[in-house]
Design a protein around this motif. Structure first.
Motif, PDB file in Angstrom:
ATOM      1  N   PRO A 134      11.864  29.168 -33.186  1.00 31.71           N
ATOM      2  CA  PRO A 134      12.626  28.373 -32.210  1.00 31.71           C
ATOM      3  C   PRO A 134      14.117  28.384 -32.549  1.00 31.71           C
ATOM      4  CG  PRO A 134      10.708  27.152 -33.001  1.00 31.71           C
ATOM      5  CD  PRO A 134      10.837  28.370 -33.878  1.00 31.71           C
ATOM      6  N   TYR A 135      14.923  28.383 -31.516  1.00 28.92           N
ATOM      7  CA  TYR A 135      16.373  28.315 -31.687  1.00 28.92           C
ATOM      8  C   TYR A 135      16.768  26.854 -31.860  1.00 28.92           C
ATOM      9  CZ  TYR A 135      21.354  28.665 -30.483  1.00 28.92           C
ATOM     10  OH  TYR A 135      22.725  28.584 -30.493  1.00 28.92           O
ATOM     11  N   HIS A 261      16.368  43.594 -32.744  1.00 35.10           N
ATOM     12  CA  HIS A 261      15.064  43.277 -32.166  1.00 35.10           C
ATOM     13  C   HIS A 261      14.992  43.375 -30.654  1.00 35.10           C
ATOM     14  CE1 HIS A 261      14.094  41.675 -36.113  1.00 35.10           C
ATOM     15  NE2 HIS A 261      15.060  40.788 -36.035  1.00 35.10           N
ATOM     16  N   VAL A 262      16.124  43.476 -29.960  1.00 37.08           N
ATOM     17  CA  VAL A 262      16.126  43.262 -28.511  1.00 37.08           C
ATOM     18  C   VAL A 262      16.611  44.503 -27.758  1.00 37.08           C
ATOM     19  CG1 VAL A 262      16.402  40.759 -28.732  1.00 37.08           C
ATOM     20  CG2 VAL A 262      18.444  42.222 -28.650  1.00 37.08           C
ATOM     21  N   LEU A 267      21.923  43.161 -26.343  1.00 38.32           N
ATOM     22  CA  LEU A 267      22.894  43.436 -27.403  1.00 38.32           C
ATOM     23  C   LEU A 267      24.322  43.505 -26.864  1.00 38.32           C
ATOM     24  CD1 LEU A 267      21.042  46.259 -29.387  1.00 38.32           C
ATOM     25  CD2 LEU A 267      21.390  43.895 -30.129  1.00 38.32           C
ATOM     26  N   ALA A 268      24.480  43.567 -25.540  1.00 34.07           N
ATOM     27  CA  ALA A 268      25.801  43.736 -24.946  1.00 34.07           C
ATOM     28  C   ALA A 268      26.727  42.600 -25.359  1.00 34.07           C
ATOM     29  CB  ALA A 268      25.691  43.812 -23.433  1.00 34.07           C
ATOM     30  N   THR A 269      27.908  42.946 -25.839  1.00 32.26           N
ATOM     31  CA  THR A 269      28.870  41.946 -26.300  1.00 32.26           C
ATOM     32  C   THR A 269      29.784  41.451 -25.184  1.00 32.26           C
ATOM     33  OG1 THR A 269      30.463  43.668 -26.944  1.00 32.26           O
ATOM     34  CG2 THR A 269      28.873  42.931 -28.622  1.00 32.26           C
ATOM     35  N   GLN A 270      29.800  42.167 -24.058  1.00 33.27           N
ATOM     36  CA  GLN A 270      30.547  41.739 -22.878  1.00 33.27           C
ATOM     37  C   GLN A 270      29.718  42.094 -21.648  1.00 33.27           C
ATOM     38  OE1 GLN A 270      34.542  43.329 -22.796  1.00 33.27           O
ATOM     39  NE2 GLN A 270      34.973  42.730 -24.901  1.00 33.27           N
ATOM     40  N   VAL A 271      29.723  41.204 -20.662  1.00 31.47           N
ATOM     41  CA  VAL A 271      28.995  41.434 -19.415  1.00 31.47           C
ATOM     42  C   VAL A 271      29.922  41.090 -18.259  1.00 31.47           C
ATOM     43  CG1 VAL A 271      27.017  40.781 -18.000  1.00 31.47           C
ATOM     44  CG2 VAL A 271      26.769  40.943 -20.490  1.00 31.47           C
ATOM     45  N   ASN A 272      30.138  42.060 -17.381  1.00 26.52           N
ATOM     46  CA  ASN A 272      31.032  41.881 -16.229  1.00 26.52           C
ATOM     47  C   ASN A 272      32.410  41.372 -16.655  1.00 26.52           C
ATOM     48  OD1 ASN A 272      28.977  42.666 -14.409  1.00 26.52           O
ATOM     49  ND2 ASN A 272      28.166  40.581 -14.370  1.00 26.52           N
ATOM     50  N   GLY A 273      32.899  41.922 -17.755  1.00 24.07           N
ATOM     51  CA  GLY A 273      34.222  41.577 -18.242  1.00 24.07           C
ATOM     52  C   GLY A 273      34.293  40.282 -19.032  1.00 24.07           C
ATOM     53  N   GLY A 303      20.110  31.758 -27.208  1.00 24.59           N
ATOM     54  CA  GLY A 303      19.103  31.397 -28.193  1.00 24.59           C
ATOM     55  C   GLY A 303      18.163  32.515 -28.571  1.00 24.59           C
ATOM     56  N   ARG A 304      18.484  33.745 -28.154  1.00 25.10           N
ATOM     57  CA  ARG A 304      17.656  34.876 -28.528  1.00 25.10           C
ATOM     58  C   ARG A 304      17.983  35.317 -29.942  1.00 25.10           C
ATOM     59  NH1 ARG A 304      13.293  36.912 -26.491  1.00 25.10           N
ATOM     60  NH2 ARG A 304      13.981  39.053 -26.111  1.00 25.10           N
TER      61      ARG A 304
END
Length: 335
Positions: A134-135, A261-262, A267-273, A303-304
């Motif tokens: 759990p996170y 694990h994912v 793992l993306a460090t940026q999404v849509n800028g 929390g992943r």
């Protein structure tokens, strides 16, 4: 604090994509273009640079859709910020869903291997099960975190030791610039103060700097940002959590393993800028024989549990009487 000569090292704010950029110099051979960060402003290279860039070099040789999932690396010789790293990638196996590469790293003029690793890549898959602890970071570390956001915490110190904290204080908080990431250290003293060395924890938040979208669909570059972050000040936790402060006489990474694990999207460090913040929850689990084991879990904003790390390090610490003499009455360990 004197800032570093740019000709000697890479202690400057730089985007992660620029930091990792490689030139191809032969069949399966690549050369670094940006200088590595140097903790404390010497010419000793930050180990996370060669660790992450070796995997980035290996990723140039795999088929599209394969993303790094597991890396084990061994640090053989110290890296030097004044010389480029040259990465020689060997294909171990290409499979349908998994492939493996080995990387040997040299510095010019070419001498012995300074770093070597084996890394595995895989295609994204979904399964009928997905289990994790759990996170509970916000609840468990409430005494330290309070209501502060990741960006509210100060930059992690160049060297997380009492002598460097004192130097920062004497220079109005001036810190050596860390390229590639915005990395923030949480003051864990409210949580750690009544706990023993193996029960203490350190949290660090990080996000990438610069526009990651500019490099296109390079999922492995995002993955390498996590590999680059996880080595930041890691071994300094050992003397700090043992109460020895800067009473160490020698410190060096021996090996580092990271399991991701994912999927590539997670793992993306940026999404849509928009940049994402990740948190490294670290501890020491063993110390003795002039070695120490640093372990951590890396958590995403949602929390992943995205990665697990384990580092074996050389840490030589003097006798307790020497610790006290070196620490001085004004030095209080920040754990």
């Amino acid at each position: 604090m004197d800032h570093d000569d740019a000709a000697a090292n890479g202690n400057q704010y730089l985007s992660f994509a620029q930091l990792m950029r490689l030139d191809k110099v032969g069949d399966g051979a690549f050369k670094s273009t940006a200088k590595a960060f140097s903790p404390g402003g010497t010419t000793a290279a930050y180990g996370g640079h060669v660790y992450a860039q070796a995997v980035w070099a290996a990723s140039q040789t795999v088929r599209r859709g394969f993303v790094v999932s597991n890396v084990t690396g061994f640090f053989i010789l110290p890296g030097d910020t004044t010389r480029p790293f040259v990465y020689h990638v060997r294909t171990t196996r290409d499979g349908g869903r998994y492939c493996t590469r080995s990387v040997d790293v040299f510095q010019e003029p070419q001498g012995g291997i300074c770093f070597t690793c084996t890394c595995m890549f895989k295609v994204d898959e979904q399964s009928d099960y997905d289990c994790q602890d759990p996170y509970d970071l916000p609840r468990r570390y409430r005494s330290a975190l309070g209501d502060r956001r990741p960006e509210d915490w100060p930059e992690a110190p160049s060297v997380d030791s009492p002598w460097y904290w004192e130097m920062q204080a004497a220079n109005n908080g001036t810190n050596h610039a860390f390229p590639g990431l915005s990395l923030r250290k949480v003051d864990m003293e409210p949580f750690n103060q009544d706990r023993g060395p193996l029960e203490r924890r350190q949290l660090q938040f990080y996000s990438t700097t610069g526009d990651m979208a500019a490099v296109g669909e390079e999922h492995n570059l995002h993955a390498c940002a996590h590999l680059y972050a996880c080595d930041r000040n890691s071994l300094f936790m050992i003397p700090n959590h043992l109460g020895a402060g800067d009473g160490y006489t020698q410190m060096a990474s021996l090996s580092y393993t990271v399991v991701l694990h994912v999927t590539s999207q997670e793992l993306a460090t940026q999404v849509n800028g928009k940049k994402r913040w990740f948190c490294q929850e670290a501890r020491i689990s063993r110390a003795g024989g002039n070695r120490g084991l640093h372990e951590s879990r890396i958590w995403g904003e949602d929390g992943r549990h995205i990665a697990t790390t384990m580092q074996d390090g050389l840490v030589r610490i003097g006798s307790p009487s020497k610790w006290a003499a070196k620490m001085g009455s004004a030095r209080k360990a920040k754990m």
